[in-house]
Design an enzyme around this catalytic site. Structure first.
Site, PDB file in Angstrom:
ATOM      1  N   ASP A  11      36.681  39.880  45.442  1.00  0.00           N
ATOM      2  CA  ASP A  11      37.050  40.804  46.513  1.00  0.00           C
ATOM      3  C   ASP A  11      38.341  40.326  47.170  1.00  0.00           C
ATOM      4  O   ASP A  11      38.397  39.228  47.738  1.00  0.00           O
ATOM      5  CB  ASP A  11      35.915  40.859  47.543  1.00  0.00           C
ATOM      6  CG  ASP A  11      36.073  41.995  48.539  1.00  0.00           C
ATOM      7  OD1 ASP A  11      37.026  42.786  48.404  1.00  0.00           O
ATOM      8  OD2 ASP A  11      35.237  42.093  49.457  1.00  0.00           O
ATOM      9  N   ASP A 101      39.947  47.179  45.279  1.00  0.00           N
ATOM     10  CA  ASP A 101      40.153  45.761  45.596  1.00  0.00           C
ATOM     11  C   ASP A 101      38.925  44.895  45.359  1.00  0.00           C
ATOM     12  O   ASP A 101      38.877  43.758  45.832  1.00  0.00           O
ATOM     13  CB  ASP A 101      40.628  45.598  47.041  1.00  0.00           C
ATOM     14  CG  ASP A 101      39.636  46.157  48.058  1.00  0.00           C
ATOM     15  OD1 ASP A 101      38.667  46.811  47.649  1.00  0.00           O
ATOM     16  OD2 ASP A 101      39.855  45.942  49.268  1.00  0.00           O
ATOM     17  N   GLU A 102      37.931  45.389  44.627  1.00  0.00           N
ATOM     18  CA  GLU A 102      36.773  44.538  44.345  1.00  0.00           C
ATOM     19  C   GLU A 102      36.082  44.968  43.060  1.00  0.00           C
ATOM     20  O   GLU A 102      36.137  46.128  42.657  1.00  0.00           O
ATOM     21  CB  GLU A 102      35.780  44.551  45.505  1.00  0.00           C
ATOM     22  CG  GLU A 102      35.142  45.893  45.779  1.00  0.00           C
ATOM     23  CD  GLU A 102      34.075  45.827  46.852  1.00  0.00           C
ATOM     24  OE1 GLU A 102      33.319  44.821  46.896  1.00  0.00           O
ATOM     25  OE2 GLU A 102      33.983  46.787  47.635  1.00  0.00           O
TER      26      GLU A 102
END
Length: 397
Positions: A11, A101-102
């Protein structure tokens, strides 16, 4: 469940703000706020002063008057996301994207090639820093749930392993909000019964939890409080819904019903265009709202058939907003979002035959024009002259 901790949850830390600090050396180590009217992201230096995502810009500047406020650059964030996912795919062939983003990564069976899961995670963090220039936190555990909790606890810019023999010792002292599905309302309900930690939840029987929270939620929390999560990491993006949202900040308090309707039209137009481009259809329209006091509420309604047509989905969206109008007037709307769930990945829809003399649906014609001349080539009339807001980066549909 597997025997070793080999699921990674990776993350990126304060993604948008970190990209800004990467690209402008003068921002490094300083509090950074992305977005002026509404906070889209805040660096950890700004978060230390109480700045939060979706907070009004004026309030954020009062909390942190020396923060650097920068405009969002969505194309830069999309490029950074693509580069990070290249690192993920170079690390393991099994990558499950959760957002830009993860992601979850399965590194089981890579010992001879890449080393232990901890060594792999350390290498991933180093590669993201070297190749993309961004900090990233990685949690490692036997289950997806616990790997995500580990990454939350390991932030910022950390690496946290939860060994199999220490799972419950790690999990149980945490607050109930760490359990998936527990928002502020559920947490308040549990707190009212004296249930504050995951250990408190684990002490209850499944039947007790279902009586307090309902069948599905009770069963889920019972399982998670004992770290029971048998879901595998699967390749690709597995959407259960397609959505979009817009942060309004305190300006939402001054919006007229027609202004709010324009936002609704814009969001539904984006969502249905994405659904048709991906060959998806859905049945349930979900309205998500956040208010001036940072509380949230959701409303939903299900269509009798799956569709990706703009007009029926827009009609339901407007009904949901109209039903929530008293709540909006009372509490002030700072964020509005919609999602269409009940996704049919085959793209199948009930055929809606036009009445005699009625023109066929214009959705396909609009999509053709936009694909050729760009998204701005055709705009709903209600949006002419209005700020369409920012379209956030999203994973492929």
């Amino acid at each position: 469940m597997r025997c070793e901790a080999s699921i990674l949850h990776a993350d990126l830390d304060s993604f948008y703000a970190s990209v800004e600090q990467r690209d402008d050396p003068t921002l490094r180590g300083r509090p950074v706020i992305v977005g002026g009217g509404v906070v889209l992201a805040a660096s950890y230096e700004a978060k230390a002063y109480g700045v939060r995502t979706a907070m009004g810009g004026a309030q954020a500047r009062r909390l942190c008057p020396h923060a650097a406020v920068v405009p969002p650059r969505m194309s830069a964030y999309s490029r950074a996301s693509d580069a990070v996912f290249d690192v993920f795919r170079d690390t393991t062939p099994i990558v499950e994207a959760l957002s830009v983003d993860e992601a979850f990564l399965d590194v089981a069976g890579l010992h001879r090639v890449s080393g232990t899961p901890v060594q792999i995670a350390a290498g991933l963090r180093a590669d993201v820093r070297e190749r993309v220039g961004l900090p990233i936190t990685v949690g490692i555990a036997r289950t997806k749930f616990l790997a995500k909790v580990a990454s939350q606890e390991g932030k910022p810019d950390g690496l946290l392993l939860v060994p199999p023999d220490q799972e419950l010792a790690f999990l149980h002292p945490l607050p109930v909000r760490r359990l998936w599905g527990v928002g502020s309302k559920t947490a308040d309900k549990l707190n009212a019964y004296g249930i504050y930690t995951v250990a408190d939840v684990a002490e209850l029987s499944e039947s007790t939890l279902t009586s307090l929270l309902g069948g599905a939620m009770g069963r889920q929390l019972f399982a998670l409080s004992h770290n029971i999560d048998r879901r595998r990491v699967t390749n690709g993006v597995h959407r259960r819904s397609v959505g979009a949202q817009r942060a309004l900040g305190r300006a939402g308090n001054r919006m007229s019903p027609s202004d709010i309707d324009a936002v609704v039209v814009n969001l539904i137009d984006r969502i249905t265009a994405r659904m048709r481009a991906a060959g998806r259809s859905g049945r349930t329209v979900v309205l998500r709202m956040r208010f001036d006091d940072f509380t949230r509420a959701t409303r939903s309604r299900t269509l009798p058939w799956a569709t990706s047509s703009t007009q029926p989905i827009l009609g339901v969206a407007r009904q949901l907003v109209a039903a929530a109008a008293p709540l909006i007037a009372e509490r002030g709307l700072t964020l509005v979002g919609f999602a269409v769930s009940g996704i049919d990945r085959s793209g199948a829809q009930q055929l809606m035959l036009p009445l005699c003399g009625e023109p066929p649906s214009i959705d396909a014609a609009i999509d053709r024009v936009r694909s050729r001349y760009g998204k701005s080539a055709l705009t709903p009339a209600v949006l002419v002259g209005r700020d369409p807001g920012i379209e956030m980066p999203h994973l492929p549909d």
